[in-house]
Design a protein around this motif. Structure first.
Motif, PDB file in Angstrom:
ATOM      1  N   ALA A  74      -7.203 -18.638  91.920  1.00 19.86           N
ATOM      2  CA  ALA A  74      -8.160 -17.751  91.250  1.00 19.86           C
ATOM      3  C   ALA A  74      -7.782 -16.288  91.433  1.00 19.86           C
ATOM      4  CB  ALA A  74      -9.568 -18.006  91.783  1.00 19.86           C
ATOM      5  N   LEU A  75      -7.229 -15.950  92.587  1.00 17.19           N
ATOM      6  CA  LEU A  75      -6.790 -14.564  92.813  1.00 17.19           C
ATOM      7  C   LEU A  75      -5.696 -14.159  91.832  1.00 17.19           C
ATOM      8  CD1 LEU A  75      -6.585 -14.055  96.693  1.00 17.19           C
ATOM      9  CD2 LEU A  75      -8.085 -12.858  95.105  1.00 17.19           C
ATOM     10  N   ALA A  76      -4.885 -15.131  91.433  1.00 16.09           N
ATOM     11  CA  ALA A  76      -3.795 -14.841  90.500  1.00 16.09           C
ATOM     12  C   ALA A  76      -4.316 -14.567  89.091  1.00 16.09           C
ATOM     13  CB  ALA A  76      -2.805 -16.005  90.481  1.00 16.09           C
ATOM     14  N   LYS A  77      -5.508 -15.086  88.768  1.00 14.72           N
ATOM     15  CA  LYS A  77      -6.141 -14.854  87.466  1.00 14.72           C
ATOM     16  C   LYS A  77      -7.593 -14.443  87.699  1.00 14.72           C
ATOM     17  CE  LYS A  77      -3.233 -18.132  84.938  1.00 14.72           C
ATOM     18  NZ  LYS A  77      -3.223 -19.337  84.067  1.00 14.72           N
ATOM     19  N   PRO A  78      -7.806 -13.229  88.216  1.00 13.74           N
ATOM     20  CA  PRO A  78      -9.162 -12.839  88.634  1.00 13.74           C
ATOM     21  C   PRO A  78     -10.117 -12.624  87.471  1.00 13.74           C
ATOM     22  CG  PRO A  78      -7.681 -10.963  88.758  1.00 13.74           C
ATOM     23  CD  PRO A  78      -6.824 -12.165  88.447  1.00 13.74           C
ATOM     24  N   MET A  79     -11.375 -12.866  87.736  1.00 14.80           N
ATOM     25  CA  MET A  79     -12.431 -12.499  86.800  1.00 14.80           C
ATOM     26  C   MET A  79     -12.698 -11.008  86.938  1.00 14.80           C
ATOM     27  SD  MET A  79     -15.018 -15.712  87.437  1.00 14.80           S
ATOM     28  CE  MET A  79     -14.501 -17.391  87.062  1.00 14.80           C
ATOM     29  N   ASN A  80     -13.109 -10.395  85.837  1.00 13.82           N
ATOM     30  CA  ASN A  80     -13.301  -8.945  85.820  1.00 13.82           C
ATOM     31  C   ASN A  80     -14.740  -8.585  85.476  1.00 13.82           C
ATOM     32  OD1 ASN A  80     -10.571  -8.093  86.408  1.00 13.82           O
ATOM     33  ND2 ASN A  80     -10.030  -8.784  84.353  1.00 13.82           N
ATOM     34  N   PRO A  81     -15.614  -8.547  86.473  1.00 12.83           N
ATOM     35  CA  PRO A  81     -17.002  -8.165  86.202  1.00 12.83           C
ATOM     36  C   PRO A  81     -17.114  -6.689  85.860  1.00 12.83           C
ATOM     37  CG  PRO A  81     -16.632  -8.314  88.562  1.00 12.83           C
ATOM     38  CD  PRO A  81     -15.373  -8.814  87.896  1.00 12.83           C
ATOM     39  N   VAL A  82     -18.151  -6.363  85.113  1.00 10.79           N
ATOM     40  CA  VAL A  82     -18.414  -4.958  84.785  1.00 10.79           C
ATOM     41  C   VAL A  82     -19.012  -4.279  86.017  1.00 10.79           C
ATOM     42  CG1 VAL A  82     -19.755  -3.389  83.339  1.00 10.79           C
ATOM     43  CG2 VAL A  82     -18.784  -5.486  82.355  1.00 10.79           C
ATOM     44  N   LEU A  83     -18.408  -3.178  86.437  1.00 13.74           N
ATOM     45  CA  LEU A  83     -18.884  -2.446  87.608  1.00 13.74           C
ATOM     46  C   LEU A  83     -19.174  -1.003  87.204  1.00 13.74           C
ATOM     47  CD1 LEU A  83     -16.440  -3.810  90.353  1.00 13.74           C
ATOM     48  CD2 LEU A  83     -18.731  -4.610  89.760  1.00 13.74           C
ATOM     49  N   GLU A  84     -20.282  -0.838  86.486  1.00 11.32           N
ATOM     50  CA  GLU A  84     -20.633   0.485  86.021  1.00 11.32           C
ATOM     51  C   GLU A  84     -21.140   1.364  87.173  1.00 11.32           C
ATOM     52  OE1 GLU A  84     -22.227  -2.261  85.552  1.00 11.32           O
ATOM     53  OE2 GLU A  84     -24.362  -2.012  85.134  1.00 11.32           O
ATOM     54  N   ILE A 241     -15.451 -18.519 106.819  1.00 15.36           N
ATOM     55  CA  ILE A 241     -14.784 -18.840 105.555  1.00 15.36           C
ATOM     56  C   ILE A 241     -14.660 -17.584 104.696  1.00 15.36           C
ATOM     57  CG2 ILE A 241     -14.932 -20.193 103.432  1.00 15.36           C
ATOM     58  CD1 ILE A 241     -14.349 -21.859 105.890  1.00 15.36           C
ATOM     59  N   LEU A 242     -15.736 -16.809 104.624  1.00 18.19           N
ATOM     60  CA  LEU A 242     -15.704 -15.577 103.836  1.00 18.19           C
ATOM     61  C   LEU A 242     -14.686 -14.600 104.418  1.00 18.19           C
ATOM     62  CD1 LEU A 242     -17.163 -14.697 101.297  1.00 18.19           C
ATOM     63  CD2 LEU A 242     -18.895 -13.592 102.720  1.00 18.19           C
ATOM     64  N   GLU A 243     -14.644 -14.518 105.740  1.00 13.71           N
ATOM     65  CA  GLU A 243     -13.668 -13.644 106.404  1.00 13.71           C
ATOM     66  C   GLU A 243     -12.244 -14.059 106.023  1.00 13.71           C
ATOM     67  OE1 GLU A 243     -13.808 -11.170 108.792  1.00 13.71           O
ATOM     68  OE2 GLU A 243     -15.819 -11.224 109.679  1.00 13.71           O
ATOM     69  N   GLU A 244     -12.001 -15.356 106.021  1.00 15.82           N
ATOM     70  CA  GLU A 244     -10.663 -15.841 105.679  1.00 15.82           C
ATOM     71  C   GLU A 244     -10.285 -15.460 104.261  1.00 15.82           C
ATOM     72  OE1 GLU A 244      -8.246 -20.055 105.074  1.00 15.82           O
ATOM     73  OE2 GLU A 244     -10.053 -20.010 106.328  1.00 15.82           O
ATOM     74  N   PHE A 245     -11.202 -15.653 103.305  1.00 16.36           N
ATOM     75  CA  PHE A 245     -10.908 -15.327 101.918  1.00 16.36           C
ATOM     76  C   PHE A 245     -10.708 -13.823 101.733  1.00 16.36           C
ATOM     77  CE2 PHE A 245     -13.257 -19.369 100.442  1.00 16.36           C
ATOM     78  CZ  PHE A 245     -12.090 -20.102 100.544  1.00 16.36           C
ATOM     79  N   VAL A 246     -11.484 -13.033 102.445  1.00 22.72           N
ATOM     80  CA  VAL A 246     -11.312 -11.576 102.370  1.00 22.72           C
ATOM     81  C   VAL A 246      -9.929 -11.189 102.875  1.00 22.72           C
ATOM     82  CG1 VAL A 246     -12.052  -9.395 103.417  1.00 22.72           C
ATOM     83  CG2 VAL A 246     -13.749 -10.939 102.433  1.00 22.72           C
ATOM     84  N   GLY A 247      -9.491 -11.823 103.960  1.00 23.72           N
ATOM     85  CA  GLY A 247      -8.158 -11.545 104.485  1.00 23.72           C
ATOM     86  C   GLY A 247      -7.064 -11.903 103.500  1.00 23.72           C
ATOM     87  N   VAL A 248      -7.212 -13.037 102.836  1.00 22.04           N
ATOM     88  CA  VAL A 248      -6.233 -13.465 101.827  1.00 22.04           C
ATOM     89  C   VAL A 248      -6.215 -12.475 100.658  1.00 22.04           C
ATOM     90  CG1 VAL A 248      -5.698 -15.246 100.124  1.00 22.04           C
ATOM     91  CG2 VAL A 248      -6.389 -15.901 102.439  1.00 22.04           C
ATOM     92  N   ALA A 249      -7.412 -12.056 100.227  1.00 21.74           N
ATOM     93  CA  ALA A 249      -7.504 -11.114  99.108  1.00 21.74           C
ATOM     94  C   ALA A 249      -6.881  -9.767  99.461  1.00 21.74           C
ATOM     95  CB  ALA A 249      -8.966 -10.933  98.692  1.00 21.74           C
ATOM     96  N   ALA A 250      -7.082  -9.324 100.698  1.00 17.52           N
ATOM     97  CA  ALA A 250      -6.524  -8.036 101.123  1.00 17.52           C
ATOM     98  C   ALA A 250      -4.993  -8.076 101.100  1.00 17.52           C
ATOM     99  CB  ALA A 250      -7.028  -7.691 102.520  1.00 17.52           C
ATOM    100  N   LYS A 251      -4.425  -9.195 101.524  1.00 12.79           N
ATOM    101  CA  LYS A 251      -2.965  -9.325 101.522  1.00 12.79           C
ATOM    102  C   LYS A 251      -2.416  -9.412 100.103  1.00 12.79           C
ATOM    103  CE  LYS A 251      -2.610 -11.600 106.035  1.00 12.79           C
ATOM    104  NZ  LYS A 251      -2.218 -12.856 106.748  1.00 12.79           N
ATOM    105  N   ALA A 252      -3.187 -10.012  99.210  1.00 11.62           N
ATOM    106  CA  ALA A 252      -2.732 -10.175  97.829  1.00 11.62           C
ATOM    107  C   ALA A 252      -2.762  -8.869  97.049  1.00 11.62           C
ATOM    108  CB  ALA A 252      -3.587 -11.223  97.110  1.00 11.62           C
ATOM    109  N   GLY A 253      -3.586  -7.913  97.515  1.00 12.64           N
ATOM    110  CA  GLY A 253      -3.691  -6.641  96.818  1.00 12.64           C
ATOM    111  C   GLY A 253      -4.827  -6.635  95.825  1.00 12.64           C
ATOM    112  N   PRO A 254      -5.173  -5.455  95.285  1.00 16.48           N
ATOM    113  CA  PRO A 254      -6.315  -5.341  94.356  1.00 16.48           C
ATOM    114  C   PRO A 254      -6.061  -6.079  93.057  1.00 16.48           C
ATOM    115  CG  PRO A 254      -5.065  -3.298  94.401  1.00 16.48           C
ATOM    116  CD  PRO A 254      -4.497  -4.170  95.482  1.00 16.48           C
ATOM    117  N   PRO A 255      -7.132  -6.590  92.455  1.00 14.26           N
ATOM    118  CA  PRO A 255      -6.990  -7.285  91.169  1.00 14.26           C
ATOM    119  C   PRO A 255      -6.762  -6.299  90.041  1.00 14.26           C
ATOM    120  CG  PRO A 255      -9.302  -7.103  91.724  1.00 14.26           C
ATOM    121  CD  PRO A 255      -8.535  -6.536  92.905  1.00 14.26           C
TER     122      PRO A 255
END
Length: 259
Positions: A74-84, A241-255
């Motif tokens: 999913a990180l490789a194809k991230p969803m893009n929510p509107v962040l106004e 679990i959330l901590e682990e996913f956050v760590g993975v996302a941080a290493k992968a870089g911003p979407p």
């Protein structure tokens, strides 16, 4: 016994026996178990609790592996929510990991998850950002969401305090709606006159509707849901679990940025 059940039990038996087996013997044990499944049944009768414990541990481990694989995909194809601008958020805007939370004020599991994700933000104040969005499906859920947005216009800190109070009084809010929402707003020191005016602002109601539509368009059916740099994490997952996913996302870089 179903084939998959037999294989899991067989794997459990091998795990139990493995310390006593030489490497060359493992394949022979597997062959015997395949040819004589009654051995598995006898082992369950004799060592049921130990076998079941291994099965449960193996199943949990396998489930975590599947969740990690799905998250990485999913990180490789991230969803893009509107962040106004103007959204209620915690943490620095430029944080390497942004968590977008879709929540319902009258969802019990959302109440649990709220504390978990805020603790995570506190543990990583420079590295994570939380943006709160709505997945409101009932009348009083929608009203609570509009109150939250109206209070955010006054004071974001009071909006977060309002959230905590609503989650703590979900039953009252569900039954009495505005009566309890007004009382909570008063208790946290919100300007009642300004609140009454802001509650009428169409753009706040439109925001709640847009958030809920966005969640549904992403295919979400229940709450809470988190997008961790665009990758979905469903449910009130434990903080580790959330901590682990956050760590993975941080290493992968911003979407990739939404258009």
């Amino acid at each position: 016994m179903r084939k998959w059940s037999f294989l899991v039990v067989a794997a459990a038996l091998i795990s139990l026996a493995r310390p006593a087996l030489a490497d060359d013997d493992v394949d022979r044990v597997r062959k015997v178990l395949r040819e004589h499944p009654e051995i598995v049944l006898e082992a369950i009768r004799q060592q049921g609790p130990a076998v079941l414990e291994v099965i449960e541990t193996t199943a949990r481990s396998r489930q975590k592996e599947l969740e990690r694989a799905r998250f990485a995909q999913a990180l490789a194809k991230p969803m893009n929510p509107v962040l106004e601008p103007g959204r209620a958020s915690l943490g620095p805007q430029g944080a390497p990991v942004t968590i977008v939370e879709y929540s319902d004020f009258l969802c019990h599991f959302c109440g649990q998850a709220s504390g978990t994700v805020k603790t995570l933000i506190q543990n990583h104040p420079q590295d994570t950002r939380l943006v709160f969005k709505h997945f409101a499906t009932g009348k009083n859920s929608v009203r609570a969401a509009i109150y939250f947005e109206a209070i955010t216009l006054q004071d974001p800190k009071k909006a977060w305090a309002f959230m905590d109070s609503v989650f703590a009084r979900q039953k009252d809010v569900s039954e009495k709606g505005d009566e309890i929402l007004e009382a909570i707003a008063k208790d946290i020191g919100v300007d009642a006159k300004r609140l009454a005016e802001d509650l009428k602002r169409k753009e706040l109601a439109d925001r709640v509707v847009a958030d809920t539509k966005e969640a549904r368009d992403f295919g979400f059916e229940g709450t809470p849901v988190f997008l961790v740099n665009g990758a979905p994490v469903r449910g009130a997952v434990p903080i580790d679990i959330l901590e682990e996913f956050v760590g993975v996302a941080a290493k992968a870089g911003p979407p990739a940025k939404s258009q």
